[in-house]
Structures are given as structure tokens and as C-alpha cells.
Design an enzyme around this catalytic site. Structure first.
Site, mmCIF file in Angstrom:
data_model
loop_
_atom_site.group_PDB
_atom_site.id
_atom_site.type_symbol
_atom_site.label_atom_id
_atom_site.label_comp_id
_atom_site.label_asym_id
_atom_site.label_seq_id
_atom_site.Cartn_x
_atom_site.Cartn_y
_atom_site.Cartn_z
ATOM 1 N N PHE B 380 -1.008 14.126 -3.646
ATOM 2 C CA PHE B 380 -0.293 12.862 -3.433
ATOM 3 C C PHE B 380 -0.272 11.976 -4.675
ATOM 4 O O PHE B 380 0.490 11.013 -4.709
ATOM 5 C CB PHE B 380 -0.752 12.140 -2.155
ATOM 6 C CG PHE B 380 -2.150 11.631 -2.097
ATOM 7 C CD1 PHE B 380 -2.579 10.637 -2.944
ATOM 8 C CD2 PHE B 380 -3.032 12.115 -1.137
ATOM 9 C CE1 PHE B 380 -3.864 10.145 -2.863
ATOM 10 C CE2 PHE B 380 -4.322 11.630 -1.051
ATOM 11 C CZ PHE B 380 -4.735 10.635 -1.922
ATOM 12 N N HIS B 381 -1.056 12.314 -5.701
ATOM 13 C CA HIS B 381 -0.842 11.591 -6.956
ATOM 14 C C HIS B 381 0.426 12.080 -7.669
ATOM 15 O O HIS B 381 0.973 11.388 -8.522
ATOM 16 C CB HIS B 381 -2.065 11.689 -7.872
ATOM 17 C CG HIS B 381 -3.138 10.698 -7.498
ATOM 18 N ND1 HIS B 381 -4.057 10.945 -6.518
ATOM 19 C CD2 HIS B 381 -3.399 9.446 -7.945
ATOM 20 C CE1 HIS B 381 -4.856 9.888 -6.379
ATOM 21 N NE2 HIS B 381 -4.482 8.970 -7.233
#
Lengths: 171, 598
Positions: B380-381
Site C-alpha cells: 500500500f505504499h
């Protein structure tokens, strides 16, 4: 609505990918028999685990020839068994882990394997694993459970059949 | 030539204020991010490991909720006023939702940061997911509820603008940007019901002591009912920019208006009935329900794969308008010196990689290998942390001049900034994915254990840690440069034409789109039916099994080090079972520590 030819090709490829991904998981579940956590474990009262027939005395129970059940309680910030003494199972056996929590939500991860589940208070997670070679595995909590979460760890020991003895089972 | 601030001065103020809150949250969140990156990799530990979780909670809430959503409400306000070409119905309503959201976000942030000060009896170290029965201070939940209600009012504001516009334009197609805003808000209204029920009916009364217990699986399931659509709420502003702004920046125009509408409708339909894919490893939810969530999730790949095609085709069209030729040589004709273009293009590129790691997450059985490991934040980064955040920062270089009437302070510095973000994220996210495959957990202050080491196939744990720390430092630097450039832009003088803000018509215009696409009531109804189908049975069985209020009492998040000491003692005992521990002296140490805390 006008759709460009290349876009139609792309769309078909995308749908193929999607169906393919669903098919591989379905095959894994039905064909290869990969067991996943469902709702089979049932419920328990997290406040009175000590009165539970198995969680009252957590540990390894023999259920058949080369078949074992292991009951594990996760709590802030240890596994019982697992932390103060390792979870012990014999090599070349089928082991069903029953994991629950006595307080908050924890994770139960046997490091470097796909034996991984959530431990939710009130619920029992069950996963069945095939144990082969003797060896020692790390065990850790992978869900934040409070200020000393990073200290919550333990080990799982696969004991050679020759060294396996009755003192290692509860029943 | 008049730009947005000249035509809509009142709206421009709201958008600027929303961006200001977003950027303050970005700065604080990024600072905490680099502290965590250095702490968990053991390069620099300037905080106590107990406080790591306070910073982690603040990092998640400030970046994933405050930064992204404040940017979204600013962007959507701009898009609604711009594409309907009329002011919002009542600017007091607009300021009211801004005020409510800001108050709510501030309350939640105060409750979290109070955890750093032992003398304040308030803590909310429950992380961004606030799973009960860990319990935060009531102010944390109340602040979150106010924030969500503020976003609902913002949605209502935009729908009122739509109604006014529709009254005067009964036969027109909804302008594309407004269509994107309205469909995104329909998805948001449907999906925030889950978290609102969880917080208002269960967590707030429970944290105030009005009810004794909660059902942890129920509140968790309600969280994830909201927790997956929220990722599309982050992503839709980026999509809006990729569809309507990026092609223009590339020198061309959007490839297809009708397909853009199809994509947003698919998100309305499929975003919510998928949340259970975050709970593949949860007991108490039958495998069949998880399988349904997975099927929906996989079909949700479709709108993103269509987007990849349309956006790349539009950018290529732009390059060819600029004289680009050949199969791939046209790439060289793109405006790579423009930070707004380059930032969005790099964000899109990383989103492709993040999409593939997301397919692994979505696979119900492969998920077991990476669930709750460092792989997940690695994923999710790349998505919210780059596809969304970098697009928002890049978009700022094009939007801020329209909102302020001022030119960007330095485009070369902006270019350096977006490239630095991309490079930093390449280091950090590849290392996080690989660390996750080794079983290194996420959300952990000290991923070093007494009983075992992590085994590596390629590279080493030390090399992975070094890449995470280096990436974290580069990302923080990028934010510092961004904030400097934005502040310096705000301090400039106004000019007549700060930026070329025209957006050309798409190649295939909206006239080719079937009218049914604009039937918002129909799509809302189908979305609700799909949610009812996906969630009724799982929620019913969770309530039947565990009771509506469950039997889990509260475990307030501790602000003492007592549990740390206890855990350290038990670890010592397990590490050296034969060695008797001097219980007396450790007891004395505990007493002293407890004294310090008081």
C-alpha cells in the site's frame, strides 16, 4: 458506444486474467486441498477459557495415529504453549491447530511458512498443517496487540519420531 | 485570462484551506514515517518502542485519512465548481463541512498524540484500524465520527450543486469531472455506513462505559466493510487527475469519455462487497463468504486494467501531437521537465507494480504467506503511498496556480521532488515486499526475536533493512522539499496567467456514451443490492454466533511500561530457563518504572 479494436483485445485479456486468478485459487482449494481458515472452529467465552475442556489445559492432544490437535491461547504478550515452552509436535504427522485469544486480537504466524491465522477473542481459528522433517520454527504475533506487541514470540518444535514421548501430549 | 481563483474566489478559498490541512497532515505524518523507518530497522532509535505505536497510529490516521481526504474534498470542490461552471449553492454549507472535518481530525490527532505524554491520561494507540477490544480514548472515536459526518455533508453539498445545475440543463450530459465526483460520493455514502455503525453504535458507547462489551469480530467486519472502499476513495481523486488532467499535460486529450464513465460506475458497484478479503484469515467467517469476496475483488481489477489502457493511450496520443513517433520513441516526446506530468506518470507506473502485488493479496490461499507481513505495507505504499500521494503532490503543481493566481515557485525543484519520491519508494517498497516473503511482520517496533532469525533466499535481512531506512529518508526529504515549494508558491505575487488551465474535450466525447451511464439512481440501487447480498449472511452469522454486543470487555491501550517489563521477563525466562532470575531486583525495577510513570 464506440470501443477501439485494441481496447477490445485488452478487455478480453483482462477478463482472461481475472478468470484465471479465480481458477487458480479454486484449484488450490479443491484440487491441491489447501485448507483455509473458515468458521469450523466455533466459539468460546474468552473470559472462561480455563473451564474449556481443551483450552483449560492448552497443548498437544493426540487424536489418532499420526494425527494431533494443538490448542493454543494467545494473550498479551505470549502464546500458551509457544512462549515459555515450545509447541511440540512429532515429525511426519498431521496437526490441526486451534487458536484463540484470551484478550485482544492477535496474530499467529509460524515464521517462513503459510501457517498463519488471526486469533480473535470469542472465536476459535483452526488450520490443519502437514508436518514433515524435524526442526524448529519461530512463532510470532503479527497483529498489533498493545505496547509490548514486539515482544510476543515463541517457537514450534517438530520433534523426531524417535524422541517423541507421552510427556509431550496432554491426553 | 481568468483562472479558477478569479471565477470562483470563494470556492478557491475553501480548496486552499483544504489543501493546507492536507499538507500539514502530510508533513507530520511523513516525519513520523521516517522515525518509524529508522526505528524498526534499528538504525536510529530516538523514541521508546512503546511510543512507536503512537507514531504509527498518527502516521496512518494523518496520512491515510487526513491528508488524502482533505486533498480529495479540495480537489472535488474545484472539480464541481469548474465542470458545472457555477459556484456552490451556499458557501456557508461548504465552510460548515470544512469546519466539522477539521475539528474531527484535530480531536482524533490530539487523542493520539496525547499518548506521547504520560502525564496526560489519554491514549489512542489503536492504529488506523482501531480493532476492538483494544480501546482508545472516547475523543478519538468521536473525532473520527465528526470527520466522517463532515465528508457526508461535503457530498451533500456537491449533490445540491448537481441539482441546481440539472434544473438549468435538463438535457445535458453530466460533465465528466462532476460525474466522477458524484459516483465516488455514492460509493462513499454506501461504504461509510459500516464504519459509522461500528463507531457510533458500538465503540463510542463502549469507550464511554455505557455498554460493557463488544463483539470484536463484528466491529472488525464493519471496519473492513468500509476499509476496502476507502482505498478507492483515495484512488478516485488520482483517477480523476489521470483521466482529465494527465492527457492534457501530455499534450493531448482523453481517449474516451464513455469508457471513463464505465470505469467509475464499476467502482460504485464493486468497491464495497469485497471487504471480507481483508479477513481471509479470520475465524468465524465461512470460506464461502470469503470466496464471494475474492471473486468480486478479482472483477474489481477490471476498471483499473481499463484505466491503464485509456490513460496510456491518451498519453501516447499527447506525445504524437507533440511530434513523437515510433513504437516506443514517442515516450521521448513527452514533457518530462514538467513536475506535474512526470509525477503523475511515475505514480501510474508504480501503481501498475502495486496492482500486481495486490493480486497476490487478493488470492485467498496465497494470502496466507504474506498476511500481516511487511509485504502488505510494501503494497500500500505503492498504491496509496505513491499512486495516490505522488499524484496529489504532482497535481498540486498544476492546481495551486489556478487556486492562488500564483506561479509555482520552482518547477525544477518540483521535478527533483517527484523523482526523489519515486526513487525512495522503489528502495522502500521492494525491500518491504521481500521482507514480507521472509515472514517479517508489519506493525512492529522491533522485528528482532530471541527464538529465531528470518531466512533469506536472495540478499540479507541487513540489506533489506538498509533499503527501507534509505527509502524512508528519501521519502521524507521529498516531502520537505514539496512543502517548501508549496509554501514558497503561496508567498509569491499574483500574476495574470499563472498556468494554462484549459482541459480539451475527449477524442470520443460523452455524446457516444449510453444515457444509462448517467442514471445515478440505478447504479446506487444495484450497488446496495450487491452489498446486501455480500454482507447479510456473514453479518447475521457473526451476530448469531457471538451476540450483537459480544462478550469482550475493554482493554484500554496502556500508557505504562509495566507490560513491557513483564514481557521482557517472560522472554528472559524462556530464553534461559535454567538461569534463575533475581525476582527481587526486577520487582524493584518495575516499582521504580511505575513510579516514573506516575
Amino acid at each position: 458506444m464506440e470501443i477501439h479494436k485494441y481496447e477490445k483485445v485488452w478487455l478480453a485479456g483482462a477478463l482472461l486474467l481475472i478468470v484465471g486468478l479465480i481458477a487458480t485459487v479454486s484449484y488450490g482449494a479443491v484440487g491441491a486441498g489447501i485448507e483455509m481458515v473458515g468458521d469450523e472452529g466455533g466459539q468460546v467465552d474468552p473470559a472462561s477459557l480455563d473451564e474449556h475442556p481443551k483450552f483449560g489445559e492448552p497443548g498437544t492432544y493426540q487424536t489418532g495415529e499420526d494425527e494431533y490437535d494443538v490448542y493454543v491461547i494467545a494473550q498479551q504478550f505470549s502464546f500458551e504453549p509457544g512462549t515459555s515452552e515450545p509447541i511440540r509436535v512429532p515429525a511426519d504427522s498431521t496437526v490441526t491447530l486451534h487458536v484463540t485469544s484470551a484478550d485482544v486480537i492477535h496474530g499467529f504466524e509460524v515464521v517462513g511458512t503459510n501457517a498463519n491465522t488471526m486469533a480473535v477473542p470469542g472465536q476459535v481459528a483452526t488450520i490443519t498443517i502437514e508436518v514433515d522433517e524435524p526442526g524448529e520454527y519461530g512463532l510470532l504475533c503479527n497483529e498489533y496487540c498493545g505496547s509490548a506487541h514486539h515482544a510476543m514470540e515463541g517457537s514450534l518444535e517438530v520433534v523426531p519420531q524417535s524422541e517423541w514421548n507421552e510427556s509431550m501430549v496432554v491426553n | 485570462m481568468a483562472t479558477f481563483v478569479d471565477r470562483f474566489p470563494e470556492e478557491a478559498k475553501v480548496v486552499q484551506a483544504s489543501f493546507a490541512v492536507a499538507f500539514i497532515a502530510l508533513g507530520i505524518g511523513a516525519l513520523f514515517g521516517v522515525v518509524q523507518a529508522l526505528h524498526r530497522t534499528d538504525f536510529l532509535r530516538i523514541i521508546d518502542s512503546v511510543d512507536y505505536y503512537t507514531l504509527l497510529t498518527a502516521h496512518g490516521v494523518l496520512l491515510a485519512l487526513v491528508f488524502t481526504i482533505f486533498f480529495l474534498v479540495g480537489l472535488f470542490t474545484w472539480a464541481v465548481a469548474r465542470s458545472f461552471d457555477r459556484p456552490l449553492p451556499d458557501i456557508r454549507l461548504t465552510w460548515a463541512w470544512f469546519g466539522l472535518m477539521t475539528t474531527g481530525a484535530t480531536l482524533a490527532a490530539v487523542a493520539i498524540l496525547a499518548g506521547l505524554f504520560p502525564e496526560i491520561p489519554m491514549s489512542a494507540d489503536v492504529l488506523y484500524t482501531f480493532y476492538a477490544p483494544l480501546q482508545a480514548h472516547p475523543i478519538f472515536y468521536i473525532g473520527l465520527a465528526m470527520f466522517i459526518i463532515g465528508t457526508w455533508m461535503a457530498g451533500a453539498d456537491w449533490f445540491l450543486a448537481y441539482r441546481e445545475w440539472r434544473g438549468e440543463n435538463p438535457d445535458d450530459r453530466i460533465p465528466l469531472q462532476a460525474f466522477m465526483v458524484l459516483t465516488t460520493m455514492i460509493m462513499w455514502f454506501v461504504s461509510t455506513i459500516g464504519v459509522a455503525v461500528s463507531v457510533v453504535f458500538f465503540l463510542i458507547p463502549w469507550s464511554l462505559g455505557l455498554i460493557e462489551t463488544v463483539n470484536p469480530l463484528l466491529t472488525r467486519t464493519l471496519f473492513w466493510y468500509f476499509g476496502h472502499p476507502v482505498v478507492y476513495f483515495w484512488l478516485m481523486p488520482a483517477y480523476l487527475l489521470w483521466y482529465t488532467v494527465l492527457p492534457k499535460l501530455a499534450g493531448g486529450r482523453l481517449f474516451s469519455d464513455p469508457l471513463a464513465r464505465v470505469v467509475f460506475v464499476l467502482f460504485v458497484l464493486l468497491s464495497t462487497p469485497v471487504g471480507i478479503h481483508h479477513q481471509y484469515l479470520d475465524p468465524g467467517i465461512a470460506e464461502g463468504f470469503k470466496f464471494i469476496a475474492m471473486t468480486n475483488t478479482m472483477f474489481l481489477l477490471l476498471p483499473s486494467l481499463l484505466t491503464a489502457f485509456t490513460v496510456v493511450a491518451s498519453v501516447e496520443h499527447g506525445a504524437r501531437q507533440r511530434g513523437g513517433e515510433g513504437y516506443l520513441r514517442w515516450l521521448g516526446a513527452l514533457p518530462w521537465r514538467d513536475p506535474a506530468f512526470t509525477g503523475m506518470a511515475l505514480a501510474g507506473l508504480m501503481f501498475a507494480a502495486g496492482g500486481f502485488s495486490g493480486m497476490i493479496n487478493a488470492g485467498m490461499n496465497i494470502n496466507y504467506l504474506i498476511h500481516n507481513t511487511l509485504w502488505v505495507p510494501g503494497h500500500f505504499h505503492m498504491t496509496v503511498g505513491t499512486a495516490v500521494a505522488l499524484t496529489m503532490m504532482a497535481g498540486t503543481y498544476w492546481l495551486l496556480p489556478q487556486l492562488t493566481g500564483k506561479t509555482v515557485y520552482s518547477r525544477p525543484i518540483g521535478l527533483l521532488q517527484v523523482v526523489l519520491w519515486f526513487v525512495g519508494m522503489v528502495f522502500m517498497s521492494n525491500a518491504m515486499h521481500r521482507g514480507g516473503l521472509l515472514g517479517i511482520p508489519r506493525r512492529t517496533a522491533e522485528p528482532q526475536y530471541q527464538n529465531f532469525d528470518f531466512a533469506t533466499a536472495v540478499g540479507s535481512v541487513g540489506e533489506i533493512q538498509a533499503q527501507i531506512a534509505l527509502g524512508g529518508v528519501l521519502l521524507f526529504l521529498s516531502v520537505v522539499i514539496f512543502l517548501f515549494n508549496v509554501a514558497a508558491t503561496w508567498a509569491q505575487d499574483r500574476v495574470d496567467t499563472p498556468v494554462d488551465d484549459r482541459i480539451p474535450e475527449p477524442l470520443s466525447s460523452s455524446s457516444g456514451a449510453p444515457l444509462v451511464l448517467d442514471n445515478l439512481a440505478l447504479w446506487t440501487a444495484i450497488a446496495v443490492v450487491l452489498v446486501v447480498l455480500a454482507y447479510t449472511l456473514p453479518l447475521a452469522s457473526i451476530v448469531t454466533d457471538g451476540g450483537l454486543l459480544g462478550n469482550s470487555p475493554a482493554f484500554p491501550v496502556s500508557i505504562s511500561v509495566q507490560p513491557v517489563v513483564d514481557a521482557a521477563l517472560s522472554t528472559l525466562e524462556s530464553a534461559a530457563p535454567g538461569v534463575p532470575i533475581d525476582v527481587h531486583s526486577t520487582d524493584a525495577a518495575v516499582d521504580r518504572l511505575t513510579e516514573v510513570i506516575r
